[in-house]
Design an enzyme around this catalytic site. Structure first.
Site, PDB file in Angstrom:
ATOM      1  CE  LYS A 109      -3.194  -2.818  -0.290  1.00 29.81           C
ATOM      2  NZ  LYS A 109      -4.533  -3.113   0.124  1.00 29.81           N
TER       3      LYS A 109
HETATM    4  C1  LIG Z   1      -5.514  -4.248   0.423  1.00 21.29           C
HETATM    5  C2  LIG Z   1      -6.952  -3.967   0.299  1.00 21.29           C
HETATM    6  C3  LIG Z   1      -7.834  -4.259   1.341  1.00 21.29           C
HETATM    7  C4  LIG Z   1      -7.455  -5.063   2.556  1.00 21.29           C
HETATM    8  O1  LIG Z   1      -6.560  -4.492   3.383  1.00 21.29           O
HETATM    9  P1  LIG Z   1      -5.998  -5.368   4.602  1.00 21.29           P
HETATM   10  O2  LIG Z   1      -5.055  -4.449   5.267  1.00 21.29           O
HETATM   11  O3  LIG Z   1      -5.333  -6.563   3.992  1.00 21.29           O
HETATM   12  O4  LIG Z   1      -7.153  -5.741   5.422  1.00 21.29           O
HETATM   13  C5  LIG Z   1      -9.166  -3.857   1.239  1.00 21.29           C
HETATM   14  N1  LIG Z   1      -9.612  -3.227   0.141  1.00 21.29           N
HETATM   15  C6  LIG Z   1      -8.800  -2.951  -0.895  1.00 21.29           C
HETATM   16  C7  LIG Z   1      -9.378  -2.213  -2.072  1.00 21.29           C
HETATM   17  C8  LIG Z   1      -7.454  -3.318  -0.852  1.00 21.29           C
HETATM   18  O5  LIG Z   1      -6.665  -3.059  -1.897  1.00 21.29           O
END
Ligand SMILES: *Cc1c(COP(=O)(O)O)cnc(C)c1O
Length: 302
Positions: A109
């Site tokens: 992210k």
């Molecule tokens: C990565 C992601 C998530 C999940 O995030 P986590 O930290 O793994 O719970 C949810 N929604 C989207 C659009 C994502 O890209």
């Protein structure tokens, strides 16, 4: 709960985890995001919440709908997993006091803690609920527990707190975040100019001046076999992906399937290009050249 189908499966699983049912909404084909209009169309008296997904880093703005949603008691919970640092109008994502915002700090992210995430509550009552839920229903802080022979379990809860080890990673990442923002914006713009010479494709717009881009997504022409392009690029060492195969077509969510023409069409055409802050502008040119080559192999018409 209203949720787009063009999102990672976790958004939909989060709906089911609460005991609610998903009501899938279609997207704008240019941004792959839901819009206020699409959400309004999906609204029924049974809807309790809306989960807009800031696809690729672009912040969905449901402001035109907010008064109506407030009147109906419909909560907006933003899936901001892609959009840490992006702006909604002139406000940072997460700063709207009327919405709950959920960030992910997973490994890929915009900001990472290795794993984990962050909820921005609307106010103190939300914050207290989130704190209780993350720590098995216990309402005392770690310091209070250490100083007391007992503790209070006030309701249900999970073990979902961000470990201190992961938070430490995030704090260091946060110091570098301005550089990350600059790199991501520069690379997205570099892709945009490199891709301008690649005939037939369209770039999914992320509102680059206001966003910290998380993905660089293109669409191949509708009459082409996207999977062929995908494999050709993979064979040349270009790590393309598909974000996302539509959720409403997954067997797990078949009970809530409904026709979503824009999502289904995008599901066949989208391709995400390698995108992370350590790429160089030369890399973006190489990817564009390989993409051009793969499109020709896959039979692009001149
Ligand atoms: C990565 C992601 C998530 C999940 O995030 P986590 O930290 O793994 O719970 C949810 N929604 C989207 C659009 C994502 O890209």
């Amino acid at each position: 709960m209203i949720v787009p189908s063009m999102t990672f499966v976790s958004t939909v699983q989060a709906v089911l985890a609460t005991g609610a049912r998903p009501r899938f909404a279609d997207i704008d084909p240019g941004t792959l995001c839901v819009t206020a209009d699409r959400v309004a169309q999906a609204l029924t008296p049974a809807v309790r919440a809306v989960i807009p997904v800031h696809y690729g880093g672009r912040a969905v703005d449901l402001d035109p709908l907010q008064d109506l949603l407030d009147r109906r008691g419909v909560l907006v919970v933003e899936d901001a997993a892609h959009s840490f640092g992006s702006h909604q109008d002139r406000r940072l994502v997460g700063a709207d006091p009327r919405t709950v915002t959920c960030f992910s700090f997973g490994p890929i992210k915009n900001l990472t803690c290795g794993q984990g995430g962050m909820i921005i509550p609307r106010g103190r009552p939300d914050a207290a609920t989130a704190r209780r839920l993350r720590m098995l229903g216990v309402t005392d802080t770690a310091a209070q527990r250490a100083a007391s022979p007992t503790y209070t379990v006030a309701g249900p809860g999970f073990r979902a707190q961000l470990p201190a080890l992961n938070a430490a990673i995030g704090l260091v990442q946060l110091e570098h975040f301005p550089a990350t923002v600059a790199a991501r914006q520069r690379l997205w713009r570099a892709y945009r100019s490199a891709l301008a010479n690649v005939e037939g494709i369209t770039l999914v717009d992320v509102d680059i001046d206001r966003s910290v881009p998380h993905l660089c997504t293109i669409r191949v022409p509708a009459d082409m076999d996207r999977d062929l392009v995908f494999r050709a690029l993979r064979e040349h060492g270009i790590a393309v992906g598909v974000h996302y195969p539509p959720d409403h077509l997954q067997p797990a969510f078949a009970a809530w399937r409904c026709p979503l023409p824009h999502t289904e069409r995008a599901g066949h055409e989208i391709l995400t290009l390698p995108f992370h802050p350590h790429l160089t502008e030369d890399d973006t040119q190489r990817v564009a050249a390989e993409l051009d080559h793969a499109l020709t192999l896959a039979g692009r018409r001149p």
